[in-house]
Motif scaffolding. Structure first.
Motif, PDB file in Angstrom:
ATOM      1  N   ARG A 107      -2.925   5.155  -6.668  1.00 11.96           N
ATOM      2  CA  ARG A 107      -4.350   4.902  -6.830  1.00 11.96           C
ATOM      3  C   ARG A 107      -4.501   3.445  -7.273  1.00 11.96           C
ATOM      4  O   ARG A 107      -3.578   2.856  -7.856  1.00 11.96           O
ATOM      5  N   PRO A 108      -5.651   2.817  -7.026  1.00  8.25           N
ATOM      6  CA  PRO A 108      -5.807   1.399  -7.350  1.00  8.25           C
ATOM      7  C   PRO A 108      -5.563   1.045  -8.808  1.00  8.25           C
ATOM      8  O   PRO A 108      -5.064  -0.046  -9.112  1.00  8.25           O
ATOM      9  N   TRP A 144     -11.365   5.184  -3.777  1.00  9.71           N
ATOM     10  CA  TRP A 144     -10.087   5.563  -3.168  1.00  9.71           C
ATOM     11  C   TRP A 144     -10.037   7.078  -2.947  1.00  9.71           C
ATOM     12  O   TRP A 144      -9.607   7.551  -1.884  1.00  9.71           O
ATOM     13  N   ARG A 151      -7.223   3.668   4.617  1.00  7.22           N
ATOM     14  CA  ARG A 151      -7.834   4.232   3.406  1.00  7.22           C
ATOM     15  C   ARG A 151      -8.242   3.114   2.450  1.00  7.22           C
ATOM     16  O   ARG A 151      -9.337   3.141   1.878  1.00  7.22           O
ATOM     17  N   TRP A 152      -7.385   2.129   2.275  1.00 12.55           N
ATOM     18  CA  TRP A 152      -7.679   0.996   1.402  1.00 12.55           C
ATOM     19  C   TRP A 152      -8.918   0.243   1.900  1.00 12.55           C
ATOM     20  O   TRP A 152      -9.822  -0.074   1.117  1.00 12.55           O
ATOM     21  N   TRP A 201      -8.311  -7.573   3.356  1.00 12.78           N
ATOM     22  CA  TRP A 201      -8.122  -6.185   2.924  1.00 12.78           C
ATOM     23  C   TRP A 201      -6.949  -5.543   3.653  1.00 12.78           C
ATOM     24  O   TRP A 201      -6.210  -4.746   3.064  1.00 12.78           O
ATOM     25  N   ARG A 204      -3.414   1.823   4.920  1.00 14.16           N
ATOM     26  CA  ARG A 204      -4.224   0.625   5.142  1.00 14.16           C
ATOM     27  C   ARG A 204      -5.677   0.976   5.434  1.00 14.16           C
ATOM     28  O   ARG A 204      -6.603   0.371   4.894  1.00 14.16           O
ATOM     29  N   GLY A 224      -3.627  -5.466   2.031  1.00 17.55           N
ATOM     30  CA  GLY A 224      -3.497  -4.785   0.748  1.00 17.55           C
ATOM     31  C   GLY A 224      -4.037  -5.614  -0.394  1.00 17.55           C
ATOM     32  O   GLY A 224      -3.504  -5.586  -1.508  1.00 17.55           O
ATOM     33  N   LEU A 256       0.812  -1.219   0.000  1.00 17.40           N
ATOM     34  CA  LEU A 256       0.000   0.000   0.000  1.00 17.40           C
ATOM     35  C   LEU A 256       0.847   1.272   0.000  1.00 17.40           C
ATOM     36  O   LEU A 256       0.431   2.285  -0.563  1.00 17.40           O
TER      37      LEU A 256
END
Length: 276
Positions: free
Chosen positions: A190-191, A223, A237-238, A258, A235, A261, A185
């Motif tokens: 961004r993802p 995100w 935020r994810w 989750w 973490r 990550g 992470l």
């Protein structure tokens, strides 16, 4: 799924020699996920054999796979399979109890049906049109499902050179089940940064009109909306972003994964929509 004749290894290995690029600890995220989600199946199997298909120019990934699987299934065995004979010869000094190396390819030259086949960074050089046939061939070699087991698992995907970003598809004897996105992470902006590591079946589908493109677009939006949680760390935020994403997408895991990550989504939701 296949006859005895169909599973007999041919005289020549099936497949193409890969670049062989490999680094220690490169596949740690994939290995830990496998141990977590498939460990129970490995423990139940009388002879839990795992295949590291296309391990590359050095045997590190096979050595590490054995170590990580045995944290979940102490009797697991690993067979490293390579299509390049010189790589097999170079790896054999590392063989030991529970770890062997063999010359072969997609025919999977092991006796019986393995509980696991891991093929990391193997199909990257193939055409997208070839992927389905390779998947079908490898899935046919997996341990079959029965009343007490879902059967063996094929894990096929791609990662960067040091294993910070990884995307893989998990398949059972019946075909594809899930897609997992995994990242360190701290390295993520961004993802959708993970798009460059999509496996071959999906990497050319990251375009408008395709499901994987819509998923990564929605993940980026979640995100961005979770930005206030960044003060608590990447973490948190994810986790918040994935929680919001799960309202519209069939997320198949929970906060325990989750936090690593990761996020796993049902294959049907991301499968290619447009024929080529």
């Amino acid at each position: 799924m296949t006859s005895r004749a169909a599973t007999r290894p041919p005289s020549r290995p099936v497949g193409t020699v890969t670049r062989g690029t490999t680094n220690p600890n490169r596949l740690r995220r994939m290995d830990r996920w496998i141990a977590a989600v498939h460990g129970a199946e490995l423990r139940r199997a009388p002879d839990p054999v795992a295949v590291d298909l296309g391990y590359g120019a050095a045997p590190w990934t096979a050595v590490e796979l054995l170590h990580r699987l045995r944290t979940a299934a102490p009797h697991a065995r690993v067979v490293g399979v390579e299509i390049e004979p010189a790589r097999v010869a170079a790896a054999r000094p590392y063989a030991r109890e529970g770890l062997d190396f063999r010359h072969g390819g997609f025919e999977i030259p092991v006796r019986g049906r393995p509980q696991l086949i891991r093929a990391a960074n193997v199909l990257r050089q193939y055409d997208e049109a070839e992927v389905a046939a390779v998947w079908e061939r490898l899935c046919a070699r997996l341990a079959p499902a029965d009343g007490h087991s879902r059967g063996g698992l094929l894990v096929e995907g791609t990662c960067d050179e040091i294993g910070r970003r990884h995307v893989w598809v998990a398949l059972g004897p019946e075909g594809p089940r899930t897609v997992t996105f995994a990242t360190r992470l701290g390295s993520l902006n961004r993802p959708s940064d993970l798009a460059e590591r999509l496996p071959k079946a999906l990497i050319h589908r990251n375009v408008p009109g395709e499901a994987v493109h819509a998923f990564l677009r929605d993940f980026d939006r979640a995100w961005a909306a979770a930005a206030p949680y960044a003060s608590y760390g990447a973490r948190q935020r994810w986790i918040r972003a994935v929680r919001d994403l799960a309202a519209d997408w069939p997320v198949a895991d929970g906060p325990g994964r989750w936090r690593q990550g990761e996020v796993t989504v049902a294959w049907e939701a991301l499968a290619p929509r447009r024929p080529r």
